[in-house]
Design a protein around this motif. Sequence first.
Motif, PDB file in Angstrom:
ATOM      1  N   GLY A 158       0.809  -1.223   0.000  1.00 61.82           N
ATOM      2  CA  GLY A 158       0.000   0.000   0.000  1.00 61.82           C
ATOM      3  C   GLY A 158       0.836   1.264   0.000  1.00 61.82           C
ATOM      4  N   HIS A 159       2.104   1.138   0.395  1.00 62.61           N
ATOM      5  CA  HIS A 159       2.937   2.340   0.468  1.00 62.61           C
ATOM      6  C   HIS A 159       4.023   2.365  -0.596  1.00 62.61           C
ATOM      7  CE1 HIS A 159       0.599   3.551   3.832  1.00 62.61           C
ATOM      8  NE2 HIS A 159       0.740   2.330   4.317  1.00 62.61           N
ATOM      9  N   CYS A 169      -0.768  10.632   1.642  1.00 65.49           N
ATOM     10  CA  CYS A 169      -1.112   9.327   2.216  1.00 65.49           C
ATOM     11  C   CYS A 169      -1.024   9.444   3.742  1.00 65.49           C
ATOM     12  CB  CYS A 169      -0.131   8.274   1.710  1.00 65.49           C
ATOM     13  SG  CYS A 169      -0.443   6.618   2.340  1.00 65.49           S
ATOM     14  N   CYS A 171       0.588   7.757   5.644  1.00 62.20           N
ATOM     15  CA  CYS A 171       1.944   7.444   6.128  1.00 62.20           C
ATOM     16  C   CYS A 171       2.865   8.655   6.063  1.00 62.20           C
ATOM     17  CB  CYS A 171       2.542   6.300   5.314  1.00 62.20           C
ATOM     18  SG  CYS A 171       3.062   6.794   3.654  1.00 62.20           S
ATOM     19  N   CYS A 176       1.006   7.245  -2.640  1.00 65.78           N
ATOM     20  CA  CYS A 176       1.119   5.803  -2.373  1.00 65.78           C
ATOM     21  C   CYS A 176      -0.086   5.101  -3.004  1.00 65.78           C
ATOM     22  CB  CYS A 176       1.069   5.523  -0.878  1.00 65.78           C
ATOM     23  SG  CYS A 176       2.458   6.146   0.059  1.00 65.78           S
TER      24      CYS A 176
HETATM   25 ZN   LIG Z   1       1.658   5.665   2.212  1.00 70.68          ZN
END
Ligand SMILES: [Zn+2]
Length: 310
Positions: A158-159, A169, A171, A176
Amino acid sequence: MITAGVDIGGTKTLAATVDGTGRIMHRTTTPTDPKAGTSSILAALTGLISAGKATPELPSAIGVGVAAWVTYPEGVVAFAPNLDYEDENVRDAVKRRFGLPVVVENDATAAAWGEKLYGAAKDSDDFLMITIGTGIGGGAVLGGKLYRGHQGFASEFGHMTIDSNGPACACGQRGCLEALASGSAVGRMAREALEPSSSSLLKDLASGDLHSIDGAMVTRAAASGDGLAREILEEAGRFLGIGLFSLTQAFDPELIVVGGGGGDRFLVDAAEKAMTYKLGQKRRAPRVELAKLGNDAGVIGCAALARESL
Ligand SMILES: [Zn+2]
């Protein structure tokens, strides 16, 4: 012997006792407190073990799947973009409470193991799992073995960056895969695409409150034939297809299993088409299949990992 599995998601936590054939004996679902992931896990297990009074035996070990970068085998959450863990030492917290052996694994990695033992990937030793929900998780079985990487943080599909100028995102990065094709991304894309004048079933589903539109509503609207919802899922699916293309270049999997609540037909079909197109004539595309264990893949995988740890 039975073991217990727990799978903590963004909105609910599933806990189940599972026998040696992967069959669920008892299950409980409790709401997740997004500010207190560890307490949510303990509450789900407490509910399961008291609800499981009818079971002749208590679980011998517990497997916990967390949507986080979690160290293996220590079971300490290092980073979780979508949920707070007030006690990041999840393995010790569960061990202290229940006095049983505990393994903690990334949730999508555990789901991959569930699908390998009992689901869509039974016959494959080289496959990838991608779970689409609030976020996007991943798992990899390579050469028949679960692949965790150096610290336990492998398969965070997912990243992977899909578009370095893309949307923010959770994160902290931009563009991402999770920011472009997860349930939350699909919800955001729908909210942005809806104009006061546009006619879409989404407006009815949201009862006029357009801010409440989420990925699940888009999936429902698309299934009922809503054109805008289908377009959005197909757009997200094309981003997912770019991700699957890159993963295929990196791992040469035989199969990619798509799980999680957001494994929508329109999204997955568009992804497969985009991946196959990009791979062109040069190599055969991996098969893409929906998870057979559905949303139970995580708990079943966790319970199996707990059993194997004994
Ligand atoms: Zn991410």
